[in-house]
Design an enzyme around this catalytic site. Sequence first.
Site, PDB file in Angstrom:
ATOM      1  CD  GLU A 173      37.621   9.954  11.511  1.00  0.00           C
ATOM      2  OE1 GLU A 173      37.339  11.085  11.075  1.00  0.00           O
ATOM      3  OE2 GLU A 173      36.839   9.275  12.189  1.00  0.00           O
ATOM      4  CG  ASN A 181      34.953   3.829  17.031  1.00  0.00           C
ATOM      5  OD1 ASN A 181      34.394   4.863  17.404  1.00  0.00           O
ATOM      6  ND2 ASN A 181      35.556   3.739  15.857  1.00  0.00           N
ATOM      7  CG  ASP A 185      38.374   6.360  17.447  1.00  0.00           C
ATOM      8  OD1 ASP A 185      37.803   5.708  18.341  1.00  0.00           O
ATOM      9  OD2 ASP A 185      37.765   7.087  16.637  1.00  0.00           O
TER      10      ASP A 185
END
Length: 592
Positions: free
Chosen positions: A330, A479, A477
């Site tokens: 991100e 998730n 990440d």
Amino acid sequence: MLNRLPAALTLIPRRLLLSSPKTLTRACRRLLGMEPAVVRCLPGEPKLTISFTLDGSNKHMLRDQNEPLAKVLARISNGLAKGQGKAKKSKKHKSQQPSEAPQPSAVVKLFYGGDEVPDTVLNSEAWRDGAVLQVGDVKYSVQRNSPTFTTAELPVSLMAGFPVCPKLEVEFGDLQECEFTWFKETGPDTSPEVAGEVEGLESSWTQVGCGRVHIPSNKDIGCRLKLRCTPKDGSRSGLAKELVSVGAVEAGPGMCTFDDRHVYTVREAEWPAIRVVSYNILADVYAQTELSKTVLYPYCAPYALQLDYRQNLVKKELAGYNADIICLQEVDQGVFVDSLTPSLDAFGLDGVFKLKERQHEGLSTFYRRSKFQLLSRHDIMLSEALTSDPIHSELLEKVSANSDLKDRIVRRSTSLQVSILEDLKTPGRKVCVANTHLYWHPKGGNVRLVQMGVALRHLSRVIREVAPGAPLVFCGDFNSSPTSGVFQLVTEAVVPQQHADWSSSGQEESCNMELLSGFPPLLSACGQPAYTNYVGGFHGCLDYIFIQPDTMQVEQMIPLPSHQEVTTHKALPSVAHPSDHIALVCDLRWSP
């Protein structure tokens, strides 16, 4: 020349000595000899530039390299005559007195080695380093291709206790050799003896540090900062630049969630150990949505969600880990270019960026340049690789049996960043560093399984063909919780067809299959923390650093912040933590 300085300074009026450093420097240059004329001239480029200061005005000329010198000198002479003409007209208008007779054009010549350069010589040959340009009674020392800052900016937001890292780009120089001096504003000198003599005094400045990075103290709160930076390349120096901050230094938030973690990372990992960080830093494009402000993070003070504020925290946190490899998710494209790259470069790291297709954020991987060099990159968009790379044809065939699921997967712009690094201390020893951010939806377990299947197959081929035997360090990440199909696929090397994640989005998008990893079981270097993501309505372990236990060993895992630290301001992000995720940090060592 230096032994003439004391005598020259006695000629400077006291009024001038009380002026700004810039004015004083200009006066000293005139008394001591010559101002600089900076020339930029590169082979293969049609134009050259000539920059100098004349009568307080900055001149910047763009000329053809193959043009005769005479044309440039005539242009300078004409420009000077026009400037003098305008000044006389203005004076005449004010005094209403008859004008004087026209003055002859000023002498404009170029010398090299004491001899005048012929007018017929082409610009590319005439403007040599060390030449002297004479304009009337003013002489300029020609500096050809001298070290020059092409970009020099201070960050907008400054906080006490947090590193200030200017954005700098230098041409014909080396950032590591440049000189930096920091000042803080102390207000105008209002002493009676000065106030009576000089009107409109500029602010005075006090030197507070040197070095490329400066950390303001609490004593600097309320003061602006100034940086004087001199570009250098060995013994050669270019024109110094002075940068003044837009705003004053503000108070910091006090204790942050990462401060105690830095106790474990005061020094770099000792070779052959390497320190690895994986961190989702929360993209500004997501932090500034109404959903984030009112639903996801309503407990976070609005100013603490602002990018400038959060970037101060991110830069301090990353710098304090003294890492050798940093994988970030991100990352806004502007943040990578304007914030992370300048700051981490100052701390010895180089970085690469992979923009997520159709998005404004992506992945970045940084590595310590004293320990590693980047050999190659093998980034892919997972959906594109699935549909176009023959090595995924079998998986694509199985996924295509459910058109709804296939369409959902193909619409995703999820990417995989792959960097092959070579250990500079052991030439030939390589490591494959992978970085990803898998699909976010809570019911997207089936999509994430396919994405991970594509990623692992791609990584297996890259290592086999480009860096045989290189260990894999896979950050991101994901998730995915420790009970997910993705975690099972990575840590057990296979996920069975009956795993619940194959039907995570309902039977209409189910796709039951056995999926193989292509790697032996990998190890989560930081274990399975209770959570790596903590927001108001959710907390769980979603981030991992996966390694091959037969090629890499965990030497140290940096403890995560305590639950009390995480929840001091209810949840993340907060005034003391810049993201809704927590960085994973560990020291790894190559297995014998």
